[in-house]
Structures are given as structure tokens and as C-alpha cells.
Design a protein around this motif. Structure first.
Motif, PDB file in Angstrom:
ATOM      1  N   GLU A   1       0.848  -1.197   0.000  1.00 25.63           N
ATOM      2  CA  GLU A   1       0.000   0.000   0.000  1.00 25.63           C
ATOM      3  C   GLU A   1       0.880   1.242   0.000  1.00 25.63           C
ATOM      4  OE1 GLU A   1      -3.986   1.699   0.076  1.00 25.63           O
ATOM      5  OE2 GLU A   1      -3.163  -0.283  -0.375  1.00 25.63           O
TER       6      GLU A   1
ATOM      7  N   HIS B   1       2.587   1.647  -3.371  1.00 22.48           N
ATOM      8  CA  HIS B   1       1.734   2.249  -4.393  1.00 22.48           C
ATOM      9  C   HIS B   1       1.587   3.758  -4.174  1.00 22.48           C
ATOM     10  CE1 HIS B   1       0.689  -1.853  -5.588  1.00 22.48           C
ATOM     11  NE2 HIS B   1       0.183  -1.323  -6.682  1.00 22.48           N
TER      12      HIS B   1
ATOM     13  N   TRP C   1      -4.625   1.800  -8.996  1.00 23.68           N
ATOM     14  CA  TRP C   1      -4.649   2.060  -7.551  1.00 23.68           C
ATOM     15  C   TRP C   1      -4.969   3.541  -7.285  1.00 23.68           C
ATOM     16  CZ3 TRP C   1      -2.305   5.520  -4.390  1.00 23.68           C
ATOM     17  CH2 TRP C   1      -2.445   5.308  -3.017  1.00 23.68           C
TER      18      TRP C   1
END
Length: 338
Positions: free
Chosen positions: A197, A200, A221
Motif C-alpha cells: 500500500e 503504491h 490504484w
């Protein structure tokens, strides 16, 4: 040298439902290893460490090894790129930050960064004056603004700046005042990007080299993130109000299903003329266009994370400040450095 993994076939509308990530994000070029060793050596002769983090993703853009490398030397954190970040979220970060309160600086000229010099002198009151130069060092991930800060402090262009990660490759020392100097060094990033996470967020912000990630994966994303927290910016920038409502209503809200993300990129691609023969949207071009506008701030002031996203980690850091690092955190830092 970064090896390029085989690129996945680009999806088309007939492929739905889709899933991603297409590949994990890993980026730690060889010069980063050297930079980490150089920083560890240079910190032995430094009085105050200036840590730059991206105001849009302050926690994800930190180097978790810095506190260990600094060996208890004072660290002053600077939130850079505040002009691109959500001002309300930045205010929340200033209040929630563990340790000394960060400074949020625009870094546009010498006057805008003057508070940093005063803070450094406060953190090292026994340094400065004849024969006792206050030695500072600026560290941070690539493309976070280290060179911009040094140029602002000196009032002249002494460090290269740009929008490509790791444009500064060689360390340099700059004398700011007669009794204060700053040491610049190449950027450092996580030895491993285990938190995908966070990875990204870094890729979406432009901090990670393009060779480390799949463009469409990161754009998917990012467009999902923006649709959840800043949907109005998509409507205002790309004029997709009606389409956005339909997409949100008709596609699954599932982080592992790319159907919604692809539909959003298709809508953006149509508005920007990113079309192939037959009128089909070129998703690669649409993804490039979206990320470019996101990174440049044309979508508006967007933050990729808030203190609430890291509530447990923040609580752990505050506990460490009171009682010292926990065995679990110490073990995690050791594994990160291996």
C-alpha cells in the motif's frame, strides 16, 4: 541495473472483471546501497539531521532506518511539497507527528526556509559560533525536494533539481552561514517495499523509478484512491460527473477487482482523446495522462494518506519515544537493514 519483468497484456473492456496488482513494487538500485553507507558515515560528523518527507505521504516517504542511523542525534522533519498536499490533512499530520513537531515549508526562496535554520540552532544550542560550526545533513527519499531545499537556503542553484527520482547521485557540502553548513546526500528509500500500500503511494507520487512498477497497476490504484477520497476532483478536472455516478453504482467496490478502476481510466481517456483505432480507449495513454496530472497537482491538492491510516504505527512510535524502541520494532528495523 533494474531488471524489467515481463509486461502483462493490457486489459480491454471485454476482460472484466480484472484483478491486480500486476506485479509487486520493488525498487532499491545499487547506488541506494552506497548512499545508505555514505549517510551512516557522514552522520557521525553531523549535529542535526534534517529529514525531508513528502507532505502528501509523510509516513510512506520516511526511511524507517533513519532513527537508527542517526544514533540519537536530533532529527528535524520537514514536510515538503505542501503546495500539492491537502492542507487540512497536512494540519492533521503536524499535530499527530511523533517526536518534534515538523515544519511545513514551501521552499520557494530563502525567506520561506528561514525557520529551519532557527530550529536547527535550537536543537543544537552548543554548536555555532567561531570554531564550532553547526553541521547539518539533509536526507530523504528521491524526488522529495532535497536539492530544492538546499537551493532555497543558499539563494542560488548549487544542487540539481528535477522531477525524476534520484537525480542527485553524489554527496555535497554547502556552507550556509559562517557557522552553519549543510551536507546533501543521494536519496535513500526502503531496502524492501514490503508494504505494498505504501509502495503504491510512493509510485503514484512519482518517488519510485518507472522501471519498478507497472504503470497501469499504479494508475488503477491511484484512480480508485482519488475516487474514494477526492471524487469531486475527477468531476471538476475531467468533467465525468454522470459517468462517475454510473461507474460507482454499477461496478464492485472491491480493492482486488480492477473493473471500477479501468472504467474510470476509460472515462478519463475518452475525455482526453486517448483513443486507438476503432475508438477504443488506449489505457496506457490514459494511465500516463492521469498520473501526470495527479503528480503535478492539476487535479487539486491531494494527500495519499492521513494519520488515521497509520493510527497503530503512530501509537507505537509515541510509545517508543516514552519508553524506548520495542523488541518487535527493533527486530523489524534489523530485518529492513539486512
Amino acid at each position: 541495473h533494474v531488471a524489467h519483468p515481463p509486461r502483462p497484456r493490457l486489459p480491454s473492456p471485454g476482460d472484466r472483471p480484472l484483478s491486480w496488482p500486476a506485479m509487486p513494487i520493488h525498487w532499491f538500485p545499487g547506488h541506494m546501497n552506497r548512499a545508505r553507507r555514505e549517510i551512516a558515515d557522514a552522520l557521525k560528523n553531523v549535529d542535526v539531521v534534517i529529514e525531508l518527507v513528502d507532505a502528501r505521504l509523510p509516513f510512506s516517504s520516511r526511511n524507517p532506518l533513519l532513527a537508527k542511523l542517526a544514533a540519537k542525534k536530533p532529527i528535524q522533519t520537514i514536510l515538503s511539497k505542501t503546495d500539492l498536499a491537502d492542507p487540512d490533512v497536512t494540519a492533521d499530520w503536524l499535530e499527530a507527528w511523533p517526536g518534534p513537531r515538523p515544519l511545513a515549508l514551501s521552499m520557494i526562496d530563502a525567506k520561506s526556509v528561514r525557520p529551519l535554520l532557527a530550529r536547527c540552532r535550537e536543537l543544537a544550542p552548543n554548536r555555532g559560533g567561531p570554531g564550532r560550526t553547526l553541521r547539518t545533513m539533509v536526507v530523504g527519499i528521491p524526488n522529495v525536494g532535497k536539492s530544492t531545499l538546499i537551493n532555497s537556503l543558499t539563494g542560488r542553484r548549487v544542487a540539481k533539481t528535477g522531477d525524476k527520482p534520484a537525480i542527485t547521485r553524489h554527496a555535497q557540502r554547502v556552507e550556509l552561514d559562517r557557522d552553519l553548513s549543510i551536507f546533501d546526500s543521494p536519496g535513500v528509500l526502503w531496502p524492501r517495499l514490503d508494504d505494498q500500500e505504501g509502495a503504491h503511494r510512493l509510485a503514484a507520487s512519482g518517488a519510485v523509478g518507472d522501471a519498478a512498477f507497472d504503470l497501469l497497476d499504479v494508475a488503477c490504484w491511484a484512480v480508485l484512491f482519488v475516487s474514494r477520497r477526492y471524487a469531486s476532483t475527477l468531476v471538476e478536472r475531467f468533467e465525468i460527473g454522470d459517468e462517475l455516478d454510473a461507474i460507482l453504482r454499477e461496478t464492485p467496490d472491491d480493492p482486488k477487482d480492477a473493473t471500477r478502476a479501468v472504467a474510470l481510466l476509460e472515462a478519463i481517456g475518452r475525455r482526453r482523446g486517448a483513443l486507438r483505432s476503432g475508438g477504443h480507449v488506449d489505457l496506457e495513454r490514459a494511465a500516463e495522462h492521469f498520473l501526470r496530472e495527479l503528480r503535478s497537482g492539476k487535479l487539486g491538492r491531494i494527500s495519499f494518506e492521513t494519520p488515521a491510516d497509520h493510527a497503530a504505527t503512530l501509537a507505537g512510535y509515541r510509545e517508543d519515544l516514552r519508553e524506548g524502541p520495542s523488541p518487535a520494532r527493533a527486530a523489524d528495523e534489523t530485518s529492513s537493514s539486512s
